[in-house]
Design a protein around this motif. Structure first.
Motif, short mmCIF file in Angstrom:
data_model
loop_
_atom_site.label_atom_id
_atom_site.label_comp_id
_atom_site.label_asym_id
_atom_site.label_seq_id
_atom_site.Cartn_x
_atom_site.Cartn_y
_atom_site.Cartn_z
N ASP A 252 34.07 82.12 -28.76
CA ASP A 252 34.19 82.67 -27.40
C ASP A 252 34.84 84.05 -27.41
OD1 ASP A 252 33.05 80.45 -26.22
OD2 ASP A 252 34.97 79.40 -26.04
N LYS B 194 42.70 81.94 -31.44
CA LYS B 194 42.16 80.80 -30.72
C LYS B 194 42.23 81.08 -29.21
CE LYS B 194 42.87 75.85 -29.94
NZ LYS B 194 43.74 74.70 -30.21
N ASP C 57 37.62 82.23 -32.74
CA ASP C 57 36.78 81.43 -31.86
C ASP C 57 35.51 82.18 -31.48
OD1 ASP C 57 38.41 79.26 -31.89
OD2 ASP C 57 39.16 79.49 -29.84
#
Lengths: 165, 188
Positions: A62, A82, A60
């Motif tokens: 982020d 994730k 991800d």
């Protein structure tokens, strides 16, 4: 007929509203509940991550700050990472703070700060059944990470990353 | 008034002439002399004078009453425009604020200044979830100067095995605590 504007002779009396407002403000400032000065706090970020294997790596966006570490052993066991949840908490000294997780639950406590650049943290993780998975106390530099990994069946992992500053 | 007749005294004056004289519209010397000789004509002229005075006085009094009423109404309108009616509570509050606006503003500014000083010199409780401004005492040192994380205590109830690994790179260090359930036969 019309009311006259205040003259110099009654000016002292007409100052009363202003003086009253000033007095009220001072009184409010003095009697406001004095909160203890937060002399020791740490601003910590908690990232809950799910990990599993796969053909092509997928991390991800982020998780960019952790990407290099996620690609190194032993975390490179997995290729898919994730982000499940992100929490930003200001930890007060010796005050346990609940960290909301998608899987299970966690608490974090700032034990102390050391040399103005390190924090001693106690982090506890419970699984979905409420059983404690891990409890650890770590001294870590501000900006560095503590990553707790709970290996799950089917080559999956549940990770909790903590960094403070 | 009697109308002049054809058999009257040739020197007698008509009522119209007497009225004109009484109103000041005719000022003949011979008419004045005639009035001195004719008491009846003099009485008519005096009666006309009295009636005229009565009518004039009545009209002046009426005019004065109208004049006063008009001015009173005008002043009422001016007063109404100068001062708003202060009947309701809100109207009284507005009137008070209009009167003491500058003092209220001064008080508000003073209160704001005191509140700002109180906020500056009295840091409050940090809001959970947000960094507390000015309350941090932790310095983030460059990654190269940071020490390796130290695990002071580690507990994995249920007999899980653990692996502790320190990883470091140019972004800093990471302590990885690996927990594997003992009951899992596939565990590492």
């Amino acid at each position: 007929m019309t009311e006259r504007a205040p003259t110099r002779t009654n000016r002292p009396a007409s100052r009363r509203p202003a003086l009253a407002g000033l007095a009220l403000a001072i009184a409010a400032a003095l009697i406001a509940p004095r909160t203890a000065r937060a002399d020791v706090t740490a601003d910590c970020e908690f990232l809950e991550i799910s990990a599993k294997g796969g053909d092509k790596p997928a991390i991800d966006a982020d998780l960019k700050p952790l990407e290099k570490k996620l690609k190194k052993p032993p975390l490179s066991t997995w290729t898919h990472f994730k982000l499940l949840s992100r929490s930003q908490k200001v930890l007060a000294k010796k005050k346990a703070e609940a960290i909301p997780l998608k899987i299970g639950s966690a608490t974090a406590t700032l034990v102390e700060t050391v040399d103005k650049s390190k924090v001693r943290l106690t982090v506890t993780i419970d699984d979905q059944k409420g059983k404690q998975v891990v409890s650890n106390t770590t001294l870590v530099e501000a900006g560095d990470y503590v990553i707790m990994v709970h290996e799950l069946p089917n080559n999956e992992g549940h990770l909790l990353s903590v960094t403070c500053k | 008034m009697s109308r002049p007749t054809s058999d009257r005294d040739p020197g007698a004056r008509s009522d119209l002439e007497l009225m004109e004289h009484a109103d000041g519209e005719r000022d003949a010397a011979e008419l004045a002399a005639h009035l001195d000789r004719d008491p009846q004509a003099r009485a008519k002229v005096d009666a006309i004078h009295q009636i005229g005075e009565l009518v004039r006085a009545h009209l002046e009094l009426s005019a004065d009453r109208v004049h006063d009423a008009s001015f009173a109404a005008m002043w009422r309108r001016i007063d109404g425009q100068l001062v708003a009616p202060t009947t309701g509570v809100w109207a009284r509050v507005s009137a008070w604020f209009d009167r003491y606006r500058s003092h209220v503003i001064t008080g508000a500014v003073s209160a704001g200044a005191v509140a700002a000083l109180a906020l500056i010199f009295r840091p409050g409780t940090p809001d959970p979830g947000f960094p507390a401004v000015g309350s941090h005492v932790i310095d983030v040192r460059p990654a190269a100067l940071r020490a390796t994380p130290e695990i002071d205590a580690l507990d994995t109830p249920g007999g899980s095995s653990t692996v502790v690994i320190n990883m470091d790179d140019e972004d800093g260090h990471a302590a990885v605590i690996w927990v594997t359930d003992d009951t899992d036969p596939e565990a590492i």
